[in-house]
Design a protein around this motif. Sequence first.
Motif: not given
Length: 300
Positions: A97-102, A104-108, A155-160, A177-181
């Motif tokens: 959630g943290h890495e996706l939010g960085s 974009d807040p709604c990247a998911h 936001p992603a950090w809440a959606a998870v 990939r940068q989030v996965q890494d």
Amino acid sequence: MKAFRTYEEQVDLLAGRGMVIGDRVKAVATLRRVNYYRLSGYWYPFRQQVSGTRVDDFYPGTKLDDVVALYEFDARLRAATFSVLAPIELALRALLGHELGSVDPCAHLDPDHLGPTARSGNQYHKWLAGYHDELARSREDFVAHHHDRYGGRLPAWAAVEVLDWGGLSYLYGFAPRQVQDAVADACGLRAPQLASWLKALNLVRNTCAHHGRLFNRVHTITPRLPKVGVHADLDAVSTDWSRTFGQLTLVQFLLDRLQLGRTALLPAVFKSYPTTVQAVPIAHTGAHADWQGSSTLWSN
């Protein structure tokens, strides 16, 4: 269709096939609390093999007490496994959630902010529909808060926090990939390795949640492992990684690398394996005789 049998008749059937029943009152009480067909999975290894086929008759000396001991060990193992998987799941939710939010807040919610897997085929759209279903069913206060204040766009950090392990695994696969890494690095792994571990442990978790037999299961996903020399404690474990001991070694590793504690729980359960059941040794779990001394992951 098979005929109905009372508990007493079930005991007679087992005795007739060569099982040593012992205390009949205790045997009937066992069958009252554990379904005959659930217990049959634990006496399967005790059934004689004739020309490569299991027959109904048991090997001489098979005891109902030994079968029950295996069942009770498996129940302890399932409960412990489910318990230690919970903090791993929560930690992975927080990291993803943290890495996706960085990004974009709604990247998911936007495949353009995700990796190429989210933009090919229909898997992402199926995941998104499932996510919205989970959101609609949720009774969490934070979901209601975001619905009232922001129209329900978490936001992603809440959606998870509304995703189960399977949904989380898919979202990790869709992530850039940068989030996965970044998430994998926190686990001491590379992204493709963590992806396979998440899928494998999702099946382990589901087995535990649905009270499936765990101790001697052959799992359908063999995890991708780091190269030899990267993690000495992982290298030191000698096992069939498709067996339960191998899969639970992944759990021990993640507990250690994510600094979640509770690394003593699974070893404590393995120490309770009913060693008196000689027909089904601990090797059926995938563990070797020196399982505790082979690696610091299991030496608690």
